[in-house]
Scaffold this active site. Structure first.
Site, mmCIF file in Angstrom:
data_model
loop_
_atom_site.group_PDB
_atom_site.id
_atom_site.type_symbol
_atom_site.label_atom_id
_atom_site.label_comp_id
_atom_site.label_asym_id
_atom_site.label_seq_id
_atom_site.Cartn_x
_atom_site.Cartn_y
_atom_site.Cartn_z
ATOM 1 N N GLN A 32 -9.246 5.859 1.728
ATOM 2 C CA GLN A 32 -9.954 6.159 3.038
ATOM 3 C C GLN A 32 -8.730 5.986 4.141
ATOM 4 O OE1 GLN A 32 -13.055 3.464 3.673
ATOM 5 N NE2 GLN A 32 -12.803 3.315 5.702
ATOM 6 N N GLY A 33 -8.268 7.076 4.697
ATOM 7 C CA GLY A 33 -7.261 7.106 5.619
ATOM 8 C C GLY A 33 -7.943 7.134 7.018
ATOM 9 N N SER A 56 -7.044 3.751 9.494
ATOM 10 C CA SER A 56 -6.295 2.914 10.505
ATOM 11 C C SER A 56 -4.747 3.657 10.579
ATOM 12 C CB SER A 56 -6.215 1.551 9.958
ATOM 13 O OG SER A 56 -7.529 0.927 10.056
ATOM 14 N N SER A 92 -6.603 1.103 1.584
ATOM 15 C CA SER A 92 -6.881 0.443 0.280
ATOM 16 C C SER A 92 -6.825 1.292 -0.707
ATOM 17 C CB SER A 92 -8.241 -0.473 0.517
ATOM 18 O OG SER A 92 -7.986 -1.368 1.703
ATOM 19 N N GLU A 128 -19.822 1.069 4.900
ATOM 20 C CA GLU A 128 -18.925 0.084 4.362
ATOM 21 C C GLU A 128 -19.125 -1.327 5.166
ATOM 22 O OE1 GLU A 128 -14.981 0.836 5.947
ATOM 23 O OE2 GLU A 128 -14.087 -0.161 4.452
#
Lengths: 342, 378
Positions: free
Chosen positions: B120-121, B123, B159, B242
């Site tokens: 998951q891109g 930040s 992550s 999340e």
């Protein structure tokens, strides 16, 4: 699994909420030491809240532990002085568990005979014969119930007993001596009955704490929305917002645990019901102190005045926390139950 | 109100408990590569046994069960001390809620079966808590294969990126729009030329984080999830999942730490005096409060509703409980985990990360104060 308020439970909440609003403490002027704890007794009888959880066969309301907890929560939220915990739930509950006869119970349910419980000097459990005790939530009560040496229920007359100058000015505590030879009203409570009674007591105290927390947070949030400093509402500052947010988390987690304990009081076997109740009482006792202290901080200086209701909520939480054991007492009991040994 | 399992739930719980006993690995390997493989095998086994995606719709490969089944799964895995279930509900629900039929058919089966790994891109170095400040750009260009986004920029704290074959990428595509309105969500294959993934070693020595650099990477415009400019709305929905402790298996993870510690105390491997026993009871009380709270949250979704701002209460609660357990675990174990660095230290560092990732504790408090309690924005 359905962890939510059912429509019939919501009706009960609405009724209790209306009663709580009618019986709300809105000023400290009428409370001790200036005034007396209003007995607010008849409305509890008229709504059927006295003996709400007792079985139908003895003339009770056949309500559940959850029902009783939801009512207790609403009354505490409005800081009502109505002696629901002592004389609506615990006194009648112990009378029935102890084998109280039909006439006595009928008089209780009719509101003519008013019965509460006597706690021992530590407030952690029921008073025992041959020792000094404290009649809990005793405004207007005629007798307080305690246990004899064999664990049977005995009644102590409250006439002419002195009232304590208790921290909680919304409820009356009376000093009692339980005579060593007090006559039992029935056979000794078995271990299951004892555990189940204690589970109910811990659950309704947890519910009272949830109500106190709810009332405290509502009052604090309302205040910081309006109070202006530096040209803006103080509730717009993150430092204040984060206090409120943490209190909200503590309140919501307390609510769930309290629901679970109140449900378990009827539905699980006695040992598991007691463990669930200890969990809820421990969590709510710890959370309530944090939440009422947060309220004091959010309200600022006015919270330290007699006139403002904040200290009344703090005081009520203090008594609730200690009765039948605060979080530390519960942790010790939980450790014994879960880890063995002592 | 009824905390008791329905007959169906009870049957599911019993089968699940028996299955976990039979199939869960007793422990995970220490070496990281082997550990990641073992964890993936565990997740694959859960999938094959029909124990993942419990509450996901049947038409997309889930079991279509009520939300409380996720609470049951987490409770049982945690109570057995088994490794946590796969953390995917945030990504799968984003595709379910915002994807085209084609995207759902293409991606959901592989995600749910734990065969295709995603990251998951979100930040960036200059967009952490201030997520709307992201600068990774996608410029719409024509290529011989049709319209595409040319992507330039950098992500960080991504992550699982080093093991992922796909990325759900939040980027700026509408350059004239205000900050929140200019974002879009793109489904990006990690092997796209111009994508460079560099691992970041965590404080506890693992390689689960990465920086991801984009240098002119071209991705077909058809890979957009939802509409151009809808990225913020999708991201907020995704974060709602999340932050849900049962949605991504967190509660199972921390229940495991406490379960193992309690067992060690009962068996005498860890000695506990009155102070330690009290601390352990306090941790159990907090864990139960979290588990019960989650049952309530999941019951509240029985009507098919999606997580709202109240999810931040859950995130704050799970953080508090995890950090409490992190302390109690180290306090009771004393010198052993200090002399020999291992899982307990990793669990401790993870508990500290909990109040940073997925929106810091401070951001969650802002959300609770402003969107749940209705306090004014500063």
């Amino acid at each position: 699994m359905d962890v939510s308020i059912r429509p019939d439970q919501q009706l009960l909440v609405d009724t209790a909420s209306r009663l709580a609003t009618a019986l709300a403490t809105t000023t400290t002027a009428g409370l001790p030491p200036a005034g007396d704890v209003s007995e607010a007794w008849r409305p509890l009888i008229e709504t059927g809240f006295v003996g709400l959880h007792l079985p139908e066969r003895v003339g009770g309301g056949a309500g559940s532990g959850v029902d009783v907890a939801l009512v207790a929560q609403q009354l505490a939220r409005s800081i009502s002085t109505a002696p629901f915990l002592g004389q609506g739930v615990l006194g009648p509950g112990l009378l029935v568990a102890g084998g109280g006869d039909g006439d006595e119970l009928a008089a209780v349910l009719a509101g003519e005979r008013r019965v509460t419980v006597a706690l021992d000097a530590s407030l952690r459990g029921l008073a025992r014969a041959g020792s000094a005790g404290v009649a809990f939530d005793a405004a207007g009560a005629h007798v307080a119930l305690a246990l004899d040496r064999r664990g049977a229920v005995v009644a102590v007359d409250l006439q002419d007993t002195p009232a304590h100058r208790s921290v909680d000015i919304t409820r009356v505590l009376r000093a009692v001596d339980v005579p060593p030879d007090a006559a039992a009203i029935g056979p000794p409570l078995g271990p299951d009955s004892t555990a189940r009674f204690e589970a109910l007591a811990l659950s309704v105290l947890a519910a009272d704490l949830v109500g106190v927390m709810e009332g405290a947070l509502d009052a604090a949030v309302a205040y910081v929305r309006d109070r202006v400093q530096f040209g803006v509402p103080v509730g717009s500052f993150q430092a204040v917002q984060h206090l409120a947010a943490d209190a909200k988390v503590a309140l919501e987690a307390s609510r769930g645990s309290m629901w679970h304990a109140a449900w378990a009081a009827d539905e699980l076997d006695a040992a598991d019901a007691l463990l669930a109740a200890r969990q809820a009482k421990a969590y709510c006792s710890s959370a309530a102190r944090t939440v009422v202290e947060t309220m004091v901080q959010m309200l600022g200086g006015i919270a330290i005045t007699w006139e403002e209701l904040a200290h009344v909520r703090v005081r009520r939480a203090m008594l609730d926390r200690v009765c039948f054991g605060d979080e530390h007492a519960q942790y010790d009991a939980i450790a014994s139950a879960r880890l063995g040994g002592s | 109100m009824d905390f008791r399992d329905s007959p169906d739930e009870a049957e599911f719980r019993a089968r699940l408990r028996a299955w976990i006993l039979e199939n869960a690995p007793a422990s995970l390997p220490v070496e990281e590569g082997a550990r990641v493989r073992a964890l993936n095998e565990w997740h694959r086994a859960l999938y094959i046994a029909g124990l993942t995606a419990l509450t996901f719709p049947v038409e997309y490969g889930g079991r279509g069960l009520p939300s409380v089944y996720d609470a049951i799964l987490n409770d049982e895995i945690g109570a057995a001390g088994a490794p946590p279930p796969p953390a995917m509900a945030h990504l799968t629900n984003a595709i379910r809620l915002f994807g085209t039929e084609e995207q759902k058919q293409q991606h959901l089966p592989g995600m749910l079966s734990c065969e295709v790994h995603w990251c998951q891109g979100f930040s960036e170095p200059n967009a952490g808590s201030d997520l709307a400040g992201i600068r990774t750009r996608g410029a719409l260009v024509d290529t011989s294969a049709g319209p595409a986004y040319r992507i330039d920029g950098q992500k960080i704290w991504t992550s699982e990126a080093v093991w992922a074959s796909w990325c759900m990428l939040l980027l700026r595509t509408e350059h004239d729009a205000p900050a929140h309105k200019g974002l879009s969500m793109l489904l990006l294959p990690m092997d796209t030329p111009g994508v460079d993934c560099r691992e970041i070693v965590t404080a506890y020595g693992t390689r689960e984080f990465a920086e991801v650099f984009f240098d002119g990477a071209l991705v077909p415009a058809a890979n957009l999830l939802g509409a151009p400019g809808q990225g913020w709305a999708i991201a907020m929905q995704l974060l709602g999942y999340e932050r849900g402790p049962a949605d991504v298996g967190w509660v199972a993870r921390l229940a495991r730490t406490l379960t193992v510690l309690e067992e060690d105390v009962r068996s005498g491997r860890v000695t506990a005096g009155p102070v330690e026993r009290r601390a352990l009871a306090e941790a159990w009380v907090a864990l139960r409060a979290l588990q019960i709270h989650i049952q309530r949250t999941m019951s509240g979704r029985a009507d098919g509703s999606t997580p709202g701002p109240e999810g931040s209460i859950d995130k704050l609660l799970v953080t508090e409980v995890e950090q409490l357990i992190g302390h109690v675990n180290l306090d009771l174990r004393g010198a052993a985990p200090i002399i020999q660095d291992g899982d307990d230290i990793a669990a401790y560092f993870w508990s500290r990360a909990q109040s940073i990732f997925g929106g810091t504790r401070q951001i969650q408090r802002n959300i609770v104060a402003q969107r749940v309690l209705g306090l004014p924005r500063g």
